[in-house]
Design an enzyme around this catalytic site. Structure first.
Site, PDB file in Angstrom:
ATOM      1  CE1 TYR A  33       1.179  -0.358   4.363  1.00  0.00           C
ATOM      2  CE2 TYR A  33       0.200   1.826   4.373  1.00  0.00           C
ATOM      3  CZ  TYR A  33       1.000   0.875   4.962  1.00  0.00           C
ATOM      4  OH  TYR A  33       1.622   1.156   6.146  1.00  0.00           O
ATOM      5  NE  ARG A  52       6.941   4.153   0.278  1.00  0.00           N
ATOM      6  CZ  ARG A  52       6.715   4.925   1.337  1.00  0.00           C
ATOM      7  NH1 ARG A  52       7.717   5.238   2.151  1.00  0.00           N
ATOM      8  NH2 ARG A  52       5.524   5.406   1.594  1.00  0.00           N
ATOM      9  NE  ARG A 100      -6.097 -19.394   4.008  1.00  0.00           N
ATOM     10  CZ  ARG A 100      -5.148 -20.117   4.599  1.00  0.00           C
ATOM     11  NH1 ARG A 100      -5.043 -21.406   4.309  1.00  0.00           N
ATOM     12  NH2 ARG A 100      -4.312 -19.564   5.464  1.00  0.00           N
ATOM     13  CG  HIS A 102       0.285 -20.873   2.626  1.00  0.00           C
ATOM     14  ND1 HIS A 102      -0.812 -21.657   2.909  1.00  0.00           N
ATOM     15  CD2 HIS A 102       0.584 -20.226   3.776  1.00  0.00           C
ATOM     16  CE1 HIS A 102      -1.152 -21.493   4.179  1.00  0.00           C
ATOM     17  NE2 HIS A 102      -0.318 -20.631   4.731  1.00  0.00           N
ATOM     18  CE  LYS A 149       3.353   3.111   3.106  1.00  0.00           C
ATOM     19  NZ  LYS A 149       3.391   2.982   4.554  1.00  0.00           N
ATOM     20  CD  GLU A 182      10.163   1.624  10.195  1.00  0.00           C
ATOM     21  OE1 GLU A 182      10.024   2.596   9.442  1.00  0.00           O
ATOM     22  OE2 GLU A 182      10.051   0.445   9.814  1.00  0.00           O
ATOM     23  CG  LEU A 207       8.611   2.411   4.508  1.00  0.00           C
ATOM     24  CD1 LEU A 207       8.393   1.215   3.574  1.00  0.00           C
ATOM     25  CD2 LEU A 207       7.279   3.073   4.814  1.00  0.00           C
TER      26      LEU A 207
HETATM   27  N1  PMP Z   1       7.749   3.676   8.697  1.00  0.00           N
HETATM   28  C1  PMP Z   1       6.593   2.977   8.713  1.00  0.00           C
HETATM   29  C2  PMP Z   1       6.572   1.619   9.354  1.00  0.00           C
HETATM   30  C3  PMP Z   1       5.422   3.520   8.135  1.00  0.00           C
HETATM   31  O1  PMP Z   1       4.287   2.829   8.125  1.00  0.00           O
HETATM   32  C4  PMP Z   1       5.475   4.823   7.581  1.00  0.00           C
HETATM   33  C5  PMP Z   1       4.240   5.466   7.031  1.00  0.00           C
HETATM   34  N2  PMP Z   1       3.904   4.983   5.778  1.00  0.00           N
HETATM   35  C6  PMP Z   1       6.702   5.503   7.576  1.00  0.00           C
HETATM   36  C7  PMP Z   1       7.821   4.895   8.146  1.00  0.00           C
HETATM   37  C8  PMP Z   1       6.834   6.863   6.959  1.00  0.00           C
HETATM   38  O2  PMP Z   1       6.758   6.789   5.553  1.00  0.00           O
HETATM   39  P1  PMP Z   1       6.238   8.010   4.670  1.00  0.00           P
HETATM   40  O3  PMP Z   1       7.055   9.192   5.049  1.00  0.00           O
HETATM   41  O4  PMP Z   1       6.484   7.564   3.276  1.00  0.00           O
HETATM   42  O5  PMP Z   1       4.796   8.181   4.994  1.00  0.00           O
END
Ligand code: PMP
Length: 286
Positions: A33, A52, A100, A102, A149, A182, A207
């Site tokens: 997403y 991304r 379904r 995997h 993501k 993070e 991320l």
């Molecule tokens: N880390 C994680 C785990 C996130 O979910 C997000 C939000 N999408 C971010 C960092 C920040 O990413 P962005 O600046 O692209 O929103």
């Protein structure tokens, strides 16, 4: 006003907006997403978000459902149909609907595409930023591909709930060596007492936030010294400022970690200035 969602080629009223029960996103979290900010009716950093998305899909070997500019048209249409001026647009692509199993379905399986847009009160975000948010720290327990993501967000969901129950706005994951990775939905930063901006390198442990990339640009333009390296919770507690970045929050000052104040316990000057200058470096779509 009734809300409209894009679901697999159609714009549908919310009550009818649904995917099949055997969508692999629903059964396996087999999808990715993006969330983009909408400001003044314009998409912020669309190109970077779309790039991304394409990368996340490639890493999971899900085919791009349509060219990126067409996805851009869908995002704009969804924003417009929901009359969003300030808010977010959410885009989700999964491996599609299949019996379904995997392992991957047959290659002809079409990825599912969903887009929703939602208005947000900009003034409310500013009020939160003026106060800053508390964060809690939690052990890192996610897989080692959080650079993708993915919609598989259970660890993030659980720690965010824990944060809420403790009166905090975000949870910072901390790896086995004591370094902050993070937030549950944001990247983590500190400003040291000698005014260096520190954030973890965008390796596989985090991320690569789009807001993070833009804020690095802004910080360079403003003449700050930046160090992309991991930092510990102890270093964060001794810092003069801390903040998080995400498309939904831009730069959000952090004023407490695990109940202990950061700096003077108020939003810092660096974070506040980066927030104010953010749109000078962001790409704003026509
Ligand atoms: N880390 C994680 C785990 C996130 O979910 C997000 C939000 N999408 C971010 C960092 C920040 O990413 P962005 O600046 O692209 O929103």
């Amino acid at each position: 006003m009734s809300r409209i969602a894009f679901v697999n080629g159609r714009y549908l009223p919310y009550a009818q907006a649904a995917v099949h029960i055997e969508d692999r996103g629903y059964q396996f979290a087999d999808g990715v997403y993006e969330v983009c900010e909408v400001r003044g009716g314009q998409l912020i950093d669309e190109r970077r978000h779309m790039e991304r998305l394409a990368r996340s899909l490639r890493e999971l070997r899900i085919s791009l459902p349509m060219p990126l500019p067409v996805l851009g048209i869908i995002l704009r249409e969804t924003i417009e149909r929901n009359r969003v001026r300030d808010g977010i647009v959410y885009l989700q692509v999964t491996r599609g609907v299949a019996k379904r199993d995997h392992a991957f379905p047959v290659p002809e399986t079409k990825p599912s595409v969903v887009a929703i847009a939602r208005s947000k009160d900009r003034a409310k975000g500013e009020t939160t930023a003026a106060a800053g948010i508390p964060v809690i720290t939690v052990p890192e327990n996610r897989w080692d591909r959080v650079d993708i993501k993915s919609i598989g967000l259970l660890p993030n969901v659980l720690v965010r709930q824990e944060a809420r129950e403790k009166g905090a706005g975000e949870a910072w994951f901390v790896d086995r060596d004591g370094f902050v990775t993070e937030g549950s939905s944001s990247n983590a930063w500190i400003v040291t007492r000698d005014k260096k901006i520190i954030t973890r390198p965008a390796d596989h442990g985090i991320l690569r936030g789009i807001t993070r990339t833009v804020v690095l640009d802004v910080a360079k333009k403003l003449g700050h010294t930046i160090e992309e390296r991991p930092f510990t919770v102890e270093e964060a507690l001794a810092a003069s400022e801390a903040f998080v970045t995400a498309a939904t929050q831009i730069v959000m000052p952090v004023v407490q970690i695990d109940g202990k104040p950061i700096g003077n316990g108020h939003p810092g000057l660096v974070a506040t200035s980066l927030r104010a200058h953010f749109y000078e470096a962001a790409e704003i779509a026509e």
